[in-house]
Design a protein around this motif. Sequence first.
Motif, short mmCIF file in Angstrom:
data_model
loop_
_atom_site.label_atom_id
_atom_site.label_comp_id
_atom_site.label_asym_id
_atom_site.label_seq_id
_atom_site.Cartn_x
_atom_site.Cartn_y
_atom_site.Cartn_z
N HIS A 63 102.01 71.17 32.10
CA HIS A 63 100.89 71.58 31.24
C HIS A 63 100.71 70.67 30.03
CE1 HIS A 63 99.25 75.08 33.21
NE2 HIS A 63 100.48 75.50 33.46
N GLU A 64 101.40 69.53 30.05
CA GLU A 64 101.15 68.52 29.02
C GLU A 64 99.80 67.87 29.33
OE1 GLU A 64 102.87 68.06 26.37
OE2 GLU A 64 104.85 68.87 26.84
N TRP A 65 99.06 67.54 28.30
CA TRP A 65 97.77 66.87 28.49
C TRP A 65 97.93 65.39 28.19
CZ3 TRP A 65 92.63 69.57 27.04
CH2 TRP A 65 92.53 70.79 27.72
N TYR A 66 97.19 64.59 28.89
CA TYR A 66 97.28 63.14 28.75
C TYR A 66 97.08 62.69 27.30
CZ TYR A 66 96.98 58.33 30.41
OH TYR A 66 97.21 57.00 30.64
N ASN A 72 104.49 71.80 26.67
CA ASN A 72 105.39 72.38 25.72
C ASN A 72 105.72 71.48 24.54
OD1 ASN A 72 105.76 74.85 27.03
ND2 ASN A 72 107.34 74.04 28.33
N GLU A 73 105.73 70.16 24.74
CA GLU A 73 106.22 69.27 23.70
C GLU A 73 105.17 68.32 23.13
OE1 GLU A 73 109.88 67.37 24.88
OE2 GLU A 73 110.67 69.25 25.67
N GLY A 74 103.94 68.39 23.60
CA GLY A 74 102.91 67.50 23.09
C GLY A 74 103.10 66.05 23.50
N LEU A 75 103.68 65.83 24.68
CA LEU A 75 103.85 64.46 25.17
C LEU A 75 102.48 63.81 25.41
CD1 LEU A 75 106.71 64.95 27.82
CD2 LEU A 75 106.91 64.38 25.39
N ILE A 80 104.62 61.50 29.65
CA ILE A 80 104.65 62.60 30.62
C ILE A 80 105.10 62.01 31.96
CG2 ILE A 80 103.30 64.41 31.76
CD1 ILE A 80 101.17 63.93 29.46
N PRO A 81 106.12 62.58 32.58
CA PRO A 81 106.55 62.05 33.87
C PRO A 81 105.37 62.00 34.85
CG PRO A 81 108.10 63.70 33.10
CD PRO A 81 106.92 63.74 32.17
N VAL A 82 105.30 60.91 35.61
CA VAL A 82 104.17 60.72 36.53
C VAL A 82 104.04 61.90 37.49
CG1 VAL A 82 105.41 59.31 38.23
CG2 VAL A 82 102.94 59.07 37.99
N GLY A 83 105.16 62.45 37.95
CA GLY A 83 105.09 63.61 38.84
C GLY A 83 104.44 64.81 38.18
N ALA A 84 104.70 65.01 36.90
CA ALA A 84 104.09 66.12 36.17
C ALA A 84 102.59 65.88 36.02
CB ALA A 84 104.74 66.30 34.81
N ARG A 85 102.19 64.62 35.84
CA ARG A 85 100.76 64.29 35.75
C ARG A 85 100.06 64.55 37.08
NH1 ARG A 85 100.96 58.50 34.14
NH2 ARG A 85 103.22 58.63 34.06
N ILE A 86 100.75 64.27 38.17
CA ILE A 86 100.19 64.54 39.50
C ILE A 86 100.07 66.05 39.72
CG2 ILE A 86 100.65 64.38 41.99
CD1 ILE A 86 102.00 61.62 41.36
N VAL A 87 101.13 66.78 39.40
CA VAL A 87 101.11 68.23 39.56
C VAL A 87 100.00 68.85 38.71
CG1 VAL A 87 102.41 70.39 39.19
CG2 VAL A 87 103.51 68.42 40.28
N GLN A 122 92.73 65.71 29.36
CA GLN A 122 93.70 66.56 30.07
C GLN A 122 94.46 65.77 31.14
OE1 GLN A 122 92.03 70.18 31.64
NE2 GLN A 122 93.99 70.93 32.37
N PHE A 123 93.78 64.86 31.80
CA PHE A 123 94.37 64.21 32.98
C PHE A 123 94.49 62.70 32.83
CE2 PHE A 123 91.71 67.80 34.62
CZ PHE A 123 92.75 68.66 34.89
N ASP A 124 95.49 62.16 33.52
CA ASP A 124 95.68 60.72 33.64
C ASP A 124 94.53 60.17 34.49
OD1 ASP A 124 96.42 58.17 34.69
OD2 ASP A 124 98.54 58.67 34.56
N PRO A 125 93.76 59.21 33.97
CA PRO A 125 92.62 58.67 34.72
C PRO A 125 93.00 58.12 36.09
CG PRO A 125 92.56 57.92 32.45
CD PRO A 125 93.87 58.63 32.64
N LYS A 126 94.15 57.45 36.18
CA LYS A 126 94.56 56.86 37.47
C LYS A 126 94.88 57.95 38.49
CE LYS A 126 96.70 53.03 35.08
NZ LYS A 126 98.00 52.56 34.63
N ILE A 127 95.51 59.02 38.05
CA ILE A 127 95.87 60.11 38.97
C ILE A 127 94.61 60.78 39.50
CG2 ILE A 127 97.11 62.30 39.22
CD1 ILE A 127 99.01 59.90 38.70
N VAL A 128 93.64 61.04 38.62
CA VAL A 128 92.40 61.66 39.06
C VAL A 128 91.67 60.73 40.04
CG1 VAL A 128 90.10 62.47 38.35
CG2 VAL A 128 92.13 63.12 37.03
N GLU A 129 91.64 59.45 39.74
CA GLU A 129 90.98 58.49 40.63
C GLU A 129 91.58 58.53 42.04
OE1 GLU A 129 90.68 53.66 41.23
OE2 GLU A 129 91.08 54.42 39.21
N VAL A 130 92.90 58.51 42.12
CA VAL A 130 93.56 58.54 43.43
C VAL A 130 93.35 59.89 44.11
CG1 VAL A 130 95.81 58.48 44.60
CG2 VAL A 130 95.26 56.78 42.85
N PHE A 131 93.46 60.98 43.36
CA PHE A 131 93.25 62.31 43.92
C PHE A 131 91.85 62.43 44.52
CE2 PHE A 131 91.98 66.80 43.59
CZ PHE A 131 93.01 67.40 44.30
#
Length: 159
Positions: A63-66, A72-75, A80-87, A122-131
């Motif tokens: 639930h960290e935002w880009y 929880n920590e404002g990363l 933010i771990p890439v896996g968490a950005r994907i999730v 909210q989201f990593d641009p690269k992750i959204v692009e691939v998704f």
Amino acid sequence: HVEYAAMMHDVGKIGIKIETLLKMSALTDEEREEIKKHPSIGEKIITQVQFLAPIAPLILYHHEWYDGTGYNEGLVGEEIPVGARIVAVIDSYDAMTSDRPYRKALSQSVAIDELKRGVGTQFDPKIVEVFLRVLENVKGSTVVARGEQKSEVTKPDWL
């Protein structure tokens, strides 16, 4: 690990009152704060299972935002771990396209527009692009998901 994290990311909701999870009206500030505890609860649960321990950070940070305004920590961004950005993207899309106690599922096109709107905040641009590329490459299926008939699912060329 991302596959396991995607399946287990909300395990911490087991520690949230059922009345809060199923509430049909707007949450109070107190209820919102309670919901925000589920990633920490989930991380504590997952770290106790040896083979799942590597996904604990993905659960904690989904639930960290880009842009750093999540919890929880404002990363921020790459912190933010890439896996968490994907999730985060998978979870948001699933949440939008699923019925909730307080609203019906949104259409795929509305959900896609919302993902695009969240790019860079909210989201990593690269992750959204691939998704979104993956969604475009999924062509029909005999699979029935969420009550909708899907046509044949084909594997994207780049996999």
